[in-house]
Design a protein around this motif. Structure first.
Motif, PDB file in Angstrom:
ATOM      1  N   ALA A  38       0.835  -1.213   0.000  1.00 59.21           N
ATOM      2  CA  ALA A  38       0.000   0.000   0.000  1.00 59.21           C
ATOM      3  C   ALA A  38       0.866   1.257   0.000  1.00 59.21           C
ATOM      4  O   ALA A  38       0.557   2.226  -0.699  1.00 59.21           O
ATOM      5  CB  ALA A  38      -0.938  -0.005   1.196  1.00 59.21           C
ATOM      6  N   ASP A  39       1.950   1.265   0.765  1.00 54.49           N
ATOM      7  CA  ASP A  39       2.849   2.421   0.777  1.00 54.49           C
ATOM      8  C   ASP A  39       3.493   2.627  -0.591  1.00 54.49           C
ATOM      9  O   ASP A  39       3.652   3.761  -1.052  1.00 54.49           O
ATOM     10  CB  ASP A  39       3.940   2.241   1.833  1.00 54.49           C
ATOM     11  N   THR A  40       3.863   1.544  -1.224  1.00 52.32           N
ATOM     12  CA  THR A  40       4.477   1.625  -2.552  1.00 52.32           C
ATOM     13  C   THR A  40       3.471   2.165  -3.565  1.00 52.32           C
ATOM     14  O   THR A  40       3.797   3.029  -4.383  1.00 52.32           O
ATOM     15  CB  THR A  40       4.987   0.240  -2.974  1.00 52.32           C
ATOM     16  N   ASP A  42       0.982   4.095  -2.938  1.00 48.76           N
ATOM     17  CA  ASP A  42       0.777   5.519  -2.647  1.00 48.76           C
ATOM     18  C   ASP A  42       1.826   6.381  -3.337  1.00 48.76           C
ATOM     19  O   ASP A  42       1.517   7.466  -3.847  1.00 48.76           O
ATOM     20  CB  ASP A  42       0.815   5.779  -1.140  1.00 48.76           C
ATOM     21  N   THR A  43       3.064   5.916  -3.373  1.00 46.89           N
ATOM     22  CA  THR A  43       4.124   6.659  -4.073  1.00 46.89           C
ATOM     23  C   THR A  43       3.813   6.747  -5.563  1.00 46.89           C
ATOM     24  O   THR A  43       3.956   7.806  -6.179  1.00 46.89           O
ATOM     25  CB  THR A  43       5.492   5.988  -3.845  1.00 46.89           C
ATOM     26  N   ASP A  45       0.825   6.545  -6.934  1.00 48.44           N
ATOM     27  CA  ASP A  45      -0.355   7.412  -7.093  1.00 48.44           C
ATOM     28  C   ASP A  45       0.000   8.889  -6.980  1.00 48.44           C
ATOM     29  O   ASP A  45      -0.500   9.713  -7.750  1.00 48.44           O
ATOM     30  CB  ASP A  45      -1.421   7.052  -6.064  1.00 48.44           C
ATOM     31  N   ARG A  46       0.845   9.239  -6.015  1.00 47.84           N
ATOM     32  CA  ARG A  46       1.226  10.651  -5.856  1.00 47.84           C
ATOM     33  C   ARG A  46       1.944  11.163  -7.099  1.00 47.84           C
ATOM     34  O   ARG A  46       1.744  12.303  -7.526  1.00 47.84           O
ATOM     35  CB  ARG A  46       2.106  10.834  -4.620  1.00 47.84           C
ATOM     36  N   HIS A  58      10.896   4.778  -4.344  1.00 46.36           N
ATOM     37  CA  HIS A  58      10.367   4.192  -3.111  1.00 46.36           C
ATOM     38  C   HIS A  58      11.216   2.972  -2.770  1.00 46.36           C
ATOM     39  O   HIS A  58      11.321   2.046  -3.578  1.00 46.36           O
ATOM     40  CB  HIS A  58       8.900   3.785  -3.286  1.00 46.36           C
ATOM     41  N   PHE A  85      -3.784   0.722  -7.676  1.00 39.97           N
ATOM     42  CA  PHE A  85      -3.501   2.140  -7.896  1.00 39.97           C
ATOM     43  C   PHE A  85      -4.807   2.918  -7.981  1.00 39.97           C
ATOM     44  O   PHE A  85      -5.753   2.479  -8.631  1.00 39.97           O
ATOM     45  CB  PHE A  85      -2.711   2.352  -9.186  1.00 39.97           C
TER      46      PHE A  85
END
Length: 155
Positions: A38-40, A42-43, A45-46, A58, A85
């Motif tokens: 999920a953190d990956t 998010d990177t 997506d940003r 990341h 994503f």
């Protein structure tokens, strides 16, 4: 009185076997948590959500990664995690040397004749089936806007 030492012996033996079993189970448990997909995501997506060209990295705590146009998967000894994503589809930059070069910082005009050619290469890459690949560094994400082509490369 003779029954007491025999009963104690069976209890001691039973506790010893139970302790050995627990140690064996504990030794097989993973020592690290599963990777944070999920953190990956998010990177990714940003970077994909911005209207301007952007690049992000990341760090990965996984041994293998699978990137598709709409989701990614990470795998290590502790397990496998997946994330979708929010902004996509993204373009896995694994099948084309030109896309990999642009992902790593090459100007798109140095690898493609036009924005249309870049978009066509991106469309071809998104059609390829995603495969598990070994992790050899951080995940790199690059959002490229060039000659009418708007593509987010991930690798």
């Amino acid at each position: 009185m003779i029954g007491v030492p025999v009963d104690a012996w069976y209890i001691w033996l039973g506790l010893s076997l139970a302790s050995a079993a627990l140690v064996g189970i504990g030794a097989t448990l993973p020592t690290a948590p599963p990777p944070a997909a999920a953190d990956t995501a998010d990177t990714v997506d940003r970077t994909a959500a911005t209207a301007h060209p952007a690049t992000a990295e990341h760090p990965l705590d996984a041994r293998a990664i699978r990137v598709g146009p709409r989701r990614l998967g990470l795998r290590n000894d502790a397990g496998t995690t997946h994330a979708t994503f929010a902004f996509g589809p993204v373009t896995p930059a694994v099948g084309s040397r030109g896309l990999r070069a642009v992902l790593r910082g090459a100007p798109p005009e140095s690898r493609f004749d036009s924005g249309e050619a870049l978009c066509a290469a991106g469309a071809d890459a998104r059609q390829q089936p995603s495969k598990w690949r070994p992790v050899d560094g951080p995940l790199i994400v690059r959002h490229v806007v060039w000659e009418g082509c708007d593509v987010t490369l991930v690798g």
